[in-house]
Design an enzyme around this catalytic site. Structure first.
Site: not given
Length: 535
Positions: A234, A459, A488
């Site tokens: 991320s 995502d 994710h």
């Protein structure tokens, strides 16, 4: 990139001889290109000092929740790298040592889970709990986590009293008119001022991704590593990309998973608008799954009926907050877990199903505030403070409210699930009280080895285009695409097509001759509401 939920939620064998020491690091070409000459000298000096000092590993403090054999320590870094002899802060780190023998050991693998504002201190538990996906890599590497500057045990910052921050219900994020927008604008301005008052200008002005990347290089040196092995998920992908740009010749292995678009035109204002649209897409995927499993959840047997049930739930909570604490804002905060993570699909649907059947307690527990959980509230407030501080200080944001109003009104027409909630979360950046910086130009530098990029096509938090953009910018990188999937954090899921390539990369430094597309991981299995959810 993590959406903060205020109330609740990735070559050749080198022996130990090569990794036995660390060297003072000169200013890199990447640092010079960014105009960071003073900072480059500062980080080189700080890294040399850290290499000499090392880390005094010991059992972790009892209240950190990290049990032996995990060890903890601190690394001292400058607050401002342009002033390396000035004020310093301490970065908390922890580790679980490699499980293999000396001949297998390849050094330390450092992890960042995202955010900004996420702590990586749980990463070593992948070793101690014998996580099967990471067992092979754990034989070769010490697993090292850290709290980035401002987070947790690393000079934590704050923008608001934690009990006030987590108090519920909040105002409905979807404005009913100009008065609602004005009220939210006032809250955002007050929050920005609170960041300045509670954190201080000196610290707040240094809360940038570039400085966190410099901290990472000092941590590398303190670990005794000449080059960095890194796993970022991320926002951790953006941190990795910035590190790779500033210190290309300090990278040994780097895997980035679920990628923030590194374009300076995207960071951070446009990236959040793009995120709103991606969340809407994944919200639609989840609604289809709920409808397909209506025999289990009894919410609606078509996506349209599920959406209608959502709108009814939202309207009910707006009129009379559920349990007095769950309004539309809290619902969005909890339900966003479903488009975020596949492993939340069944949980969120189960809580909703229990509510629809007449039991509101699971929903109140999951989405409501918890004033008695002071430690949890402090953590939630700190996480949000760091998210705001880093994104707002990283780059210049629009200051004209008309720009925000125009863009979010437009995006909301096609993506109503998250847009206004996201807008208010980021609006403090419009009146940020310290100087906003220019983001690092992410690009390949001399000495950068192949970077492995992993991304799912659907995502929500970090749209697929981000992985494509980073792949273009990093010469020699390889992209593994998980098609028709959207959870994710791909590397934490069981998908042999991906898992085997992750192992090969970290253990042998190998990548495929060309990019790879993998079939999706298994679709989540519906679960009947548990006894707990049923009350």
């Amino acid at each position: 990139m993590r959406r903060t939920v205020a109330l609740g939620a990735a070559g050749t064998l080198v022996t130990g001889a090569l990794l036995a020491g660390a060297i003072a690091t000169p200013a890199t070409a990447g640092e010079r290109r960014t105009g960071g000459t003073a900072e480059a000298r500062g980080v080189a000096l700080a890294a040399a000092r850290a290499a000499k000092a090392g880390i005094a590993w010991q059992d972790c403090p009892a209240d950190w929740g990290l049990k032996a054999p995990i060890q903890c320590g601190f690394v001292t870094v400058p607050l401002d790298y342009a002033k390396p002899d000035g004020r310093t802060i301490k970065i908390a780190v922890d580790r679980a040592v490699a499980t293999g023998g000396p001949q297998q050991r390849q050094g330390a693998l450092v992890y960042n889970p995202g955010g900004p504002g996420g702590s990586g201190m749980r990463f070593p538990s992948r070793v101690t709990t014998k996580n099967p996906l990471w067992a092979k890599t754990a034989q070769a590497y010490d697993f090292v986590g850290f709290d980035p500057r401002g987070v947790g045990h690393s000079a934590p910052i704050s923008c608001q009293d934690p009990q006030e921050f987590t108090k519920a219900p909040k105002a409905d994020p979807v404005p009913g008119g100009e008065a609602d927008k004005l009220a939210q604008r006032k809250l955002a301005h007050a929050y920005a001022q609170g960041c300045l008052e509670r954190t201080g200008r000196a610290m707040l002005s240094q809360m940038t991704t570039a400085n966190t990347a410099r901290d990472l290089d000092v941590v590398r040196a303190a670990l005794g590593e000449k080059k960095l092995n890194y796993l970022g998920v991320s926002y951790g992908t953006y941190l990795g990309a910035v590190y790779a740009s500033l210190f290309p010749d300090h990278v040994r292995r780097m895997l980035v998973d679920s990628v923030v678009n590194p374009s300076r035109e995207k960071i951070w204002y446009q990236a959040n608008l793009d995120q709103d649209i991606a969340f809407e897409t994944r919200w639609g995927d989840w609604k289809k799954w709920v409808a397909k499993n209506d025999a289990t959840y009894h919410i609606g047997d078509t996506p349209q009926k599920v959406q209608a049930a959502w709108e009814k739930l939202r309207a009910t909570a707006k009129k009379n907050p559920i349990g007095g604490v769950v309004g539309p804002a809290e619902l969005t905060g909890f339900f966003q877990n479903a488009p975020y993570y596949d492993d939340s699909w069944a949980q969120v649907a189960g809580v909703w199903s229990a509510y629809a059947a007449g039991n509101a307690k699971p929903l109140i527990d999951a989405a409501g505030s918890h004033p008695d959980d002071k430690a949890g509230n402090i953590k939630a407030e700190n996480s949000n403070a760091v998210y705001t501080a880093v994104e707002c200080t990283d780059v210049k944001w629009p200051t004209n409210w008309r720009t925000w109003d125009r863009d979010n009104t437009r995006v909301n027409r096609q993506a109503p699930f998250m847009t206004w909630s996201n807008a208010w979360m980021n609006l403090p950046c419009a009146s940020w009280p310290v100087k906003q910086q220019s983001p690092v130009e992410v690009k390949t530098g001399k000495g950068l080895p192949p970077v492995l990029i992993v991304q799912s096509t659907r995502d929500a938090a970090t749209p697929y285009d981000g992985a494509v953009e980073l792949h273009k910018r990093l010469a020699g990188s390889r992209l593994i695409t998980e098609r028709d999937a959207g959870s994710h954090g791909v590397t934490g899921l069981v998908n042999p097509c991906i898992n085997s390539r992750v192992d090969a990369y970290f253990l042998k430094g190998t990548t495929d001759p060309k990019d790879v597309t993998c079939a999706p991981h298994a679709t989540p299995v519906p679960e009947k509401p548990t006894a707990k959810a049923a009350g």
